[in-house]
Design a protein around this motif. Structure first.
Motif, mmCIF file in Angstrom:
data_model
loop_
_atom_site.group_PDB
_atom_site.id
_atom_site.type_symbol
_atom_site.label_atom_id
_atom_site.label_comp_id
_atom_site.label_asym_id
_atom_site.label_seq_id
_atom_site.Cartn_x
_atom_site.Cartn_y
_atom_site.Cartn_z
ATOM 1 N N UNK A 126 0.824 -1.207 0.000
ATOM 2 C CA UNK A 126 0.000 0.000 0.000
ATOM 3 C C UNK A 126 0.858 1.257 0.000
ATOM 4 N N UNK A 127 2.157 1.113 0.282
ATOM 5 C CA UNK A 127 3.058 2.261 0.227
ATOM 6 C C UNK A 127 3.214 2.711 -1.230
ATOM 7 N N UNK A 128 3.195 4.025 -1.498
ATOM 8 C CA UNK A 128 3.170 4.522 -2.882
ATOM 9 C C UNK A 128 4.235 3.937 -3.803
ATOM 10 N N UNK A 129 5.476 3.806 -3.312
ATOM 11 C CA UNK A 129 6.550 3.312 -4.177
ATOM 12 C C UNK A 129 6.316 1.874 -4.636
ATOM 13 N N UNK A 130 5.636 1.084 -3.833
ATOM 14 C CA UNK A 130 5.341 -0.293 -4.209
ATOM 15 C C UNK A 130 3.979 -0.400 -4.881
ATOM 16 N N UNK A 131 3.024 0.399 -4.411
ATOM 17 C CA UNK A 131 1.665 0.354 -4.950
ATOM 18 C C UNK A 131 1.646 0.667 -6.445
ATOM 19 N N UNK A 132 2.484 1.597 -6.870
ATOM 20 C CA UNK A 132 2.485 2.009 -8.275
ATOM 21 C C UNK A 132 3.014 0.911 -9.205
ATOM 22 N N UNK A 133 3.673 -0.101 -8.657
ATOM 23 C CA UNK A 133 4.181 -1.196 -9.485
ATOM 24 C C UNK A 133 3.137 -2.280 -9.707
ATOM 25 N N UNK A 134 1.993 -2.186 -9.030
ATOM 26 C CA UNK A 134 0.965 -3.221 -9.117
ATOM 27 C C UNK A 134 -0.020 -2.930 -10.243
ATOM 28 N N UNK A 135 -0.581 -3.999 -10.791
ATOM 29 C CA UNK A 135 -1.655 -3.845 -11.773
ATOM 30 C C UNK A 135 -2.953 -3.522 -11.038
ATOM 31 N N UNK A 136 -4.007 -3.200 -11.789
ATOM 32 C CA UNK A 136 -5.280 -2.842 -11.168
ATOM 33 C C UNK A 136 -5.850 -3.976 -10.334
#
Length: 338
Positions: A126-136
């Motif tokens: 849920x942290x932004x740096x990791x969250x942005x690497x996830x697909x929808x």
């Protein structure tokens, strides 16, 4: 203070982390009830610290030969029973619910409006740096599988508000290890494939732990059913660990300076992401398959890394039982600064 602590039983990482934290919660003036789902009562071990815990079917996943089977996973889970268990679980008498990515306790708390603290690796996504690497769809799984009001994610290095990992305390003999001794823990792989891959590598001594194995020996390969005590003993004497890409085993290896060789579970995005991060930071060697050639190359080129983290379990137990009043951001800064 009354706490309901839900633990996802799939794999041993959630149980191992919770086992460590439970020991410290036991030292505090609180009443803790434990709930474990996703596994049943078969194949569990060293559960005394959880007392008379509740057990539910929950939600889990199906694997075959080191790969996640999505269709079989969807069909094998009893969704009606899951919904009924969530509805029937009364959490209103608890001051707080803790979930280590356990969905029944998490959803029961959400329905009842009870504060829920989410502990574990998954919440770090849920942290932004990791969250942005996830697909929808990956984002939806992370947010909806075991929702919480206070996420406390864990990561190997500083990342947003994530805290260092909870790792069990080790003996003095854990650091380093004998060069030719290797511990193997690949619970999602076919044990026959594992043994066949290791058998030609007779320059090494392997201790293989697997839920489908019992105590036996194939020359330089010793096989064991999972056991926290036995695993710790062999882990302490080993110089390297070969495992799937779950969070807890990798943390134990890095904390004790063991070389880490990982084979992520195919189709399980968390393990795939873990492997990418560990490889990118030079903390592990990644295998794409379990075979003699790739394991031999990984062992010959292996390098160890030693990461020191504070006793997070002790601080986390104090934080929880003091009412979790300190913000997760401040808790994270404090723990990384120790």
């Amino acid at each position: 203070m009354r706490i309901l602590y839900g633990i996802q039983g799939t794999g041993n990482g959630h149980l191992s982390r919770s086992h460590t934290l439970a020991g410290y919660l036991k030292q505090r003036p609180v009443d803790v009830d434990y709930l474990i789902s996703g596994r049943g009562n078969t194949g569990v071990f060293d559960m005394d610290v959880f007392g008379a815990y509740q057990s539910f079917g929950g939600l889990s996943f199906v694997t075959e030969n080191g790969a996640l089977k999505r269709r079989k996973t969807v069909l094998s889970n009893n969704w009606k029973q899951f919904y009924q268990d969530v509805k029937a679980l009364d959490v209103t008498s608890y001051d707080v619910v803790i979930t280590d990515y356990e969905p029944i306790s998490a959803w029961a708390a959400k329905r009842a409006g009870v504060r829920c603290i989410g502990l574990g690796r998954q919440y770090a996504f849920l942290e932004p740096d990791l969250y942005k690497t996830l697909s929808l769809w990956q984002r939806q799984i992370i947010k909806q599988f075991a929702p919480c009001t206070t996420p406390v994610g864990m990561h190997w290095v500083e990342c947003g508000n994530a805290i260092p990992p909870v790792v069990k305390e080790s003996g003095d003999d854990c650091e380093g290890g004998l060069a030719q001794r290797i511990v193997v823990y690949l619970p999602f792989e076919d044990p026959e494939v594992i043994i066949n891959a290791l058998y030609p590598l007779d320059d090494y001594e392997f201790s293989v732990f697997h839920p489908k194995l019992t105590r036996c020996s194939y020359g330089h390969i010793e096989c064991f059913a999972p056991s926290r005590k036995q695993f710790s003993g062999h882990f302490g004497r080993a110089s390297a660990v070969i495992s799937n890409a779950g969070f807890e085993t990798s943390c134990e290896a890095l904390r004790e300076g063991k070389a880490l060789i990982i084979k992520p579970l195919v189709g399980q995005f968390e393990q795939q992401k873990n492997a990418e991060i560990l490889a990118r930071k030079g903390l592990a060697t990644v295998l794409t398959s379990v075979n003699y050639v790739s394991i031999e190359q990984a062992l010959k080129s292996r390098q160890s890394t030693h990461i020191q983290w504070p006793n997070v379990a002790k601080h986390l137990a104090n934080w929880i039982t003091d009412g979790a009043k300190e913000s997760v951001r401040d808790l994270s800064k404090r723990l990384w600064g120790i």
